[in-house]
Design a protein around this motif. Structure first.
Motif, PDB file in Angstrom:
ATOM      1  N   SER A 192      10.424  -1.228   4.422  1.00 48.65           N
ATOM      2  CA  SER A 192       9.538  -1.556   3.290  1.00 48.65           C
ATOM      3  C   SER A 192       8.465  -2.529   3.792  1.00 48.65           C
ATOM      4  O   SER A 192       7.978  -3.364   3.043  1.00 48.65           O
ATOM      5  N   GLU A 193       8.138  -2.403   5.067  1.00 50.80           N
ATOM      6  CA  GLU A 193       7.134  -3.251   5.713  1.00 50.80           C
ATOM      7  C   GLU A 193       5.878  -2.411   5.889  1.00 50.80           C
ATOM      8  O   GLU A 193       5.942  -1.281   6.409  1.00 50.80           O
ATOM      9  N   VAL A 194       4.747  -2.962   5.452  1.00 56.37           N
ATOM     10  CA  VAL A 194       3.551  -2.139   5.303  1.00 56.37           C
ATOM     11  C   VAL A 194       3.070  -1.506   6.617  1.00 56.37           C
ATOM     12  O   VAL A 194       2.655  -0.334   6.629  1.00 56.37           O
TER      13      VAL A 194
ATOM     14  N   LEU B   3       8.999  -1.808  -1.144  1.00 51.67           N
ATOM     15  CA  LEU B   3       7.621  -2.001  -0.676  1.00 51.67           C
ATOM     16  C   LEU B   3       6.749  -2.473  -1.846  1.00 51.67           C
ATOM     17  O   LEU B   3       6.004  -3.457  -1.740  1.00 51.67           O
ATOM     18  N   HIS B   4       6.878  -1.792  -2.975  1.00 51.67           N
ATOM     19  CA  HIS B   4       6.052  -2.110  -4.149  1.00 51.67           C
ATOM     20  C   HIS B   4       6.426  -3.437  -4.803  1.00 51.67           C
ATOM     21  O   HIS B   4       5.699  -3.946  -5.636  1.00 51.67           O
TER      22      HIS B   4
ATOM     23  N   ASN C 205       7.305  -6.118  -2.917  1.00 53.33           N
ATOM     24  CA  ASN C 205       7.209  -7.153  -1.886  1.00 53.33           C
ATOM     25  C   ASN C 205       6.207  -8.218  -2.347  1.00 53.33           C
ATOM     26  O   ASN C 205       5.017  -7.933  -2.516  1.00 53.33           O
TER      27      ASN C 205
ATOM     28  N   LEU D 190       2.800  -8.657  -0.807  1.00 49.57           N
ATOM     29  CA  LEU D 190       1.767  -7.654  -1.101  1.00 49.57           C
ATOM     30  C   LEU D 190       1.354  -7.709  -2.564  1.00 49.57           C
ATOM     31  O   LEU D 190       0.190  -7.524  -2.910  1.00 49.57           O
TER      32      LEU D 190
ATOM     33  N   SER E  76       0.327  -0.269   1.164  1.00 52.04           N
ATOM     34  CA  SER E  76       1.298  -1.073   0.410  1.00 52.04           C
ATOM     35  C   SER E  76       1.600  -0.434  -0.942  1.00 52.04           C
ATOM     36  O   SER E  76       2.561  -0.795  -1.602  1.00 52.04           O
ATOM     37  N   TYR E  77       0.755   0.508  -1.349  1.00 52.30           N
ATOM     38  CA  TYR E  77       0.975   1.161  -2.645  1.00 52.30           C
ATOM     39  C   TYR E  77       0.894   2.670  -2.441  1.00 52.30           C
ATOM     40  O   TYR E  77      -0.193   3.227  -2.313  1.00 52.30           O
TER      41      TYR E  77
END
Ligand code: HEM
Length: 499
Positions: free
Chosen positions: A83-85, A404-405, A407, A410, A434-435
């Motif tokens: 989940s890291e961009v 990810l969303h 985080n 972000l 990131s999205y």
């Protein structure tokens, strides 16, 4: 006899443990540079993620301990949860890491090798062939489908007692099935009118089985084939295939009879019927050859699956969020009323939907907090290098969109519902990857424009008839099935608007 069985079991266990260590060290040699919890022989890290209801909270907890790139062993299978961009960008923008991981094999009985599950040359050719099906000129014709089917939905919602809490999810699921069936095959399954029909029940059954397989011993074909679900799935898939086979055959004969060879012919045809995705499949060729009946059915079934569950989750969570945020709902209602005027039965055009800019921000924010596809994965077919670290062939990489969303680096205050995040002014500092609710890169969602239109058309239509009221004490218990759902439903209360 018992003694023999005992020694058989002990030998089997010892061999399995030895085999597990061999597999583990083979991958650990490369993956030692990645952080992750200590696995146990045979089960790996399965005890760290628990049953399916625990998956999202467990992954979130592991991220706090190990960061946004975590290595895990699921039994004998090495995985990296991401989940890291930068890693997400590396993965999704790749033109070579495009094979889906083994979890997608569960879809094979129903979907075969359609666009979602295929890879290599077949996927490339079909993707190229199907991309024009989502051209805006084709999409704009589907506004009628959303309009007609949402009239049926509204009738059903009007029968509900005012102010009574209802779980909106099942209503929307039947509605999105009706929409995608009409858009794909130009025919109706009347799921809303007839929710107990064989077709609807079979879709439900197959989706249940696919979801349950991921988290049980049935994940292995060997065990699955001895289970009751295997036979249940076969029966349900026969119903689904019989339906698509008969629609495809009927439509093929119709096109032959009227000598309709391409989309232009269809458009000019006297009956002026809407061109459905199926028509494009029937009239297209790859290197001069038409698609086989089986290939067409695989794509039709893929659209039926991918095009209903995902939008159902997207629409339901958006309605739920609006019920919880009255000021935001009022703003959406004002925007819709301004664009469409007072007549709540007025036809909604493609352009009207494009103009609903604030609603678009609301939907985007809902897809951020509640991504309909919370996890998806790829498998490496050759070694890959990310930031000087080698990731060996056969490792599955799982993108945890949900994390990810959410985080905070972000999206500050990630658990706060704030559509203004998607104001163009506020988007400058947000990295592109990131999205990605529709994924990104070569294997992104082919239906994303269709989906956005459908969500907009449905939410705006419901809001014109009803004010959505919250069930105050309710908090959704999120579960990552094939799509994101809420274990305790998505209750809202409906209050008829006086126009
Ligand atoms: C809100 C609604 C939707 C969301 C959030 C969504 C999301 C996604 C995501 C994340 C993927 C990538 C999955 C993966 O890599 O395994 C995907 C793929 C796909 N989606 Fe959607 N989807 C939506 C609606 C639709 C609709 C309406 C259709 C069809 C009309 C559709 C058809 C597909 C297909 C065929 C693929 C596979 C594409 C490929 O691999 O080339 N989706 N979708």
């Amino acid at each position: 006899m018992l003694v023999t069985l005992f020694w058989f079991f002990v030998t089997f266990l010892i061999l399995s443990i030895v085999l597990w260590f061999i597999v583990y060290f083979k991958y650990e040699f490369y993956l030692r540079k990645f952080s992750g919890p200590m696995p146990l022989p045979i089960i790996g890290n399965l005890h760290h993620v628990g049953i399916k209801e625990d998956l999202l909270p467990s992954i979130t907890k592991l991220i706090h301990q190990h960061g946004h790139v975590i290595k895990l062993m699921f039994g004998f299978r090495p995985q990296i949860f991401v989940s890291e961009v930068n890693f997400v960008e590396f993965l999704l923008s790749s033109n070579t890491i495009i094979k889906k991981s083994y979890d997608y094999n569960f879809f094979h009985m129903w979907l075969g090798m359609g666009l979602l599950t295929s890879f290599g040359q077949k996927w490339k050719r079909h993707r190229k062939l199907l991309t024009p099906a989502f051209h805006f000129k084709i999409l704009e014709r589907f506004t009628d489908v959303y309009g007609n089917q949402s009239n049926v939905l509204l009738k059903k919602l009007e029968e509900v007692n005012q102010n009574e809490a209802i779980d909106i999810f099942p209503y929307i699921t039947l509605y999105t099935l009706d929409v995608i069936c009409e858009a794909t095959m130009n025919t109706s399954i009347n799921a809303q009118a007839n929710p107990k029909s064989d077709y609807v029940q079979s879709v439900k059954e197959v989706c249940r089985i696919i979801t349950e397989r991921t988290f049980s011993v049935k994940t292995w074909d060997f065990f699955y084939r001895f289970s009751k679900d295997y036979h249940k799935e076969q029966k349900a898939v026969n119903v689904l295939h019989d339906f698509s086979n008969s629609v495809i055959k009927h439509r093929y004969e119709e096109l032959q009879e009227h000598n309709l060879k391409n989309v232009k012919d269809l458009e000019n045809w006297g009956l002026k019927k809407r061109v459905a995705f199926l028509d494009l499949l029937l009239t297209s060729t790859i290197d001069g050859n038409p698609l086989s009946h089986k290939e067409i059915r695989e794509e039709v079934d893929t659209f039926m699956f991918e095009g209903h569950d995902t939008t159902s989750s997207g629409i339901s969570f958006t309605l739920y969020c609006l019920s919880k945020h009255q000021e935001i709902q009022d703003k959406v209602f004002e925007e819709v009323a301004e664009i469409l005027g007072d007549d709540k039965n007025a036809k909604v055009s493609y352009e009207n939907l494009q103009n609903m800019k604030y609603l678009e921000k609301v939907i985007k924010e809902s897809l951020r907090m509640y991504p309909p596809v919370p996890l998806f994965s790829r498998i490496l077919t050759e070694n890959a290098i990310f930031q000087d670290k080698v990731i060996p062939k056969d490792v599955a990489i799982v993108v945890s969109l949900y994390n990810l969303h959410r985080n905070p680096a972000l999206f500050p205050n990630p658990d706060v519902f704030d559509p203004e995040r998607f104001d163009t002014e506020n988007l400058h500092n947000v990295p592109v990857y990131s999205y990605v609710p529709f994924s990104a890169g070569p294997r992104n969602c082919i239906g994303q424009k269709f989906a956005m239109l459908e969500v907009k058309a449905t939410v705006s239509k419901i809001l014109r008839t009803f004010k959505l009221l919250p069930v105050l004490e309710h908090q959704p218990l999120l579960v990552a099935n094939a799509i994101l759902t809420s274990e305790n439903g998505l209750p809202i209360r409906l209050q008829k608007r006086k126009l």
